[in-house]
Design an enzyme around this catalytic site. Structure first.
Site, PDB file in Angstrom:
ATOM      1  N   ASN A 150      52.098  68.481  49.063  1.00 47.69           N
ATOM      2  CA  ASN A 150      53.312  69.219  48.691  1.00 47.69           C
ATOM      3  C   ASN A 150      53.896  68.029  47.773  1.00 47.69           C
ATOM      4  O   ASN A 150      54.799  67.418  48.152  1.00 47.69           O
ATOM      5  CB  ASN A 150      54.243  69.363  49.941  1.00 47.69           C
ATOM      6  CG  ASN A 150      55.473  70.256  49.588  1.00 47.69           C
ATOM      7  OD1 ASN A 150      55.669  70.667  48.177  1.00 47.69           O
ATOM      8  ND2 ASN A 150      56.209  70.488  50.348  1.00 47.69           N
ATOM      9  N   HIS A 166      50.487  45.612  38.672  1.00 47.74           N
ATOM     10  CA  HIS A 166      50.757  44.341  37.842  1.00 47.74           C
ATOM     11  C   HIS A 166      50.785  43.494  38.741  1.00 47.74           C
ATOM     12  O   HIS A 166      51.170  43.602  39.879  1.00 47.74           O
ATOM     13  CB  HIS A 166      52.278  44.666  37.352  1.00 47.74           C
ATOM     14  CG  HIS A 166      51.970  45.572  36.035  1.00 47.74           C
ATOM     15  ND1 HIS A 166      51.855  45.757  35.186  1.00 47.74           N
ATOM     16  CD2 HIS A 166      52.864  47.134  36.212  1.00 47.74           C
ATOM     17  CE1 HIS A 166      51.956  46.928  34.102  1.00 47.74           C
ATOM     18  NE2 HIS A 166      52.549  47.535  35.078  1.00 47.74           N
ATOM     19  N   ARG A 224      58.585  49.993  60.374  1.00 51.55           N
ATOM     20  CA  ARG A 224      58.399  49.556  61.510  1.00 51.55           C
ATOM     21  C   ARG A 224      58.265  50.772  62.538  1.00 51.55           C
ATOM     22  O   ARG A 224      58.560  52.025  62.314  1.00 51.55           O
ATOM     23  CB  ARG A 224      59.493  48.731  61.838  1.00 51.55           C
ATOM     24  CG  ARG A 224      59.922  47.564  60.875  1.00 51.55           C
ATOM     25  CD  ARG A 224      60.867  46.577  61.344  1.00 51.55           C
ATOM     26  NE  ARG A 224      61.335  45.592  60.194  1.00 51.55           N
ATOM     27  CZ  ARG A 224      60.556  44.438  59.992  1.00 51.55           C
ATOM     28  NH1 ARG A 224      59.601  44.296  60.838  1.00 51.55           N
ATOM     29  NH2 ARG A 224      61.048  43.609  58.904  1.00 51.55           N
ATOM     30  N   LYS A 235      58.670  54.884  67.328  1.00 56.28           N
ATOM     31  CA  LYS A 235      58.400  55.212  68.815  1.00 56.28           C
ATOM     32  C   LYS A 235      56.961  55.658  68.808  1.00 56.28           C
ATOM     33  O   LYS A 235      56.141  55.868  67.708  1.00 56.28           O
ATOM     34  CB  LYS A 235      59.078  56.459  69.239  1.00 56.28           C
ATOM     35  CG  LYS A 235      58.939  57.650  68.355  1.00 56.28           C
ATOM     36  CD  LYS A 235      59.648  58.982  68.616  1.00 56.28           C
ATOM     37  CE  LYS A 235      59.228  59.683  69.903  1.00 56.28           C
ATOM     38  NZ  LYS A 235      60.254  60.971  70.270  1.00 56.28           N
TER      39      LYS A 235
END
Length: 200
Positions: free
Chosen positions: A95, A124, A190, A193
């Protein structure tokens, strides 16, 4: 055609017409890239809404039952080298997804990939004196497992591996390995859960 199919069409003719448009657009793009001789392979039941752009010298392989929605942004599986490969599995929904591939980007079956960027190269160097020197540019394959959902606005960086059945929350930047059955988010992304394995 069987009776039940006809009944469905009669109950919702606009939905049936919309589906026919998706099928026709899918055939259009399959024919287009076949005629222009691109190194593109597209599977069965290919549906396209709005725009798809496949560019570059590399290989693009799209599996069966893939739905492309380029309404929010043109879906762009672009390669930058002859060695590059973009492999998209079966039953995948793209999408507005954007790809830039110098080596390999692989997406497993049953994934939902929103309007995000997936890059296997930095393009780069961070070395100011070698900014455009390809020997100093970081590139590494990206692997996205099965049944992964990558939400809106994410950036998946070179070398990332995302395990099966995981989710990347909106606006996240992913640099490292994401274990299976995990929800990751943030910049850098990070662990938010873990997903119970009995949730399948």
């Amino acid at each position: 055609m069987n009776g039940s199919f006809i009944e469905k069409v009669l109950r919702n003719p606009m939905k049936a017409l919309d589906y026919i448009r998706l099928v026709i657009k899918g055939y259009y793009y399959k024919l287009k890239y076949f005629i222009i001789g691109k190194n593109v392979e597209i599977g069965k039941k290919f549906l396209v809404r709005s725009k798809l752009s496949i560019r570059g010298p590399g290989r693009v392989k799209i599996g069966d039952n893939v739905y492309i929605d380029g309404t929010s942004h043109t879906v762009t599986p672009w390669t930058t080298t002859k060695e590059a490969e973009i492999i998209i599995g079966n039953n995948v929904f793209l999408n507005g997804s954007r790809f830039s591939c110098a080596k390999r980007i692989e997406i497993g079956n049953d994934c939902i990939i929103a309007d995000c960027r997936i890059l296997d190269t930095d393009f780069h160097s961070i070395n100011p004196a070698r900014r455009n020197d390809p020997d100093f540019v970081n590139s590494a394959p990206v692997t996205i497992g099965k049944n992964v959902w990558i939400a809106l606005g994410c950036v998946i960086m070179p070398g990332v591996k995302i395990g099966d059945n995981s989710t990347i929350s909106a606006q996240s930047v992913v640099y490292g390995h994401v274990p299976e059955y995990s929800v990751y988010g943030g910049n850098p992304a990070r662990l938010i859960k873990k997903v119970p394995r009995d949730s399948e």
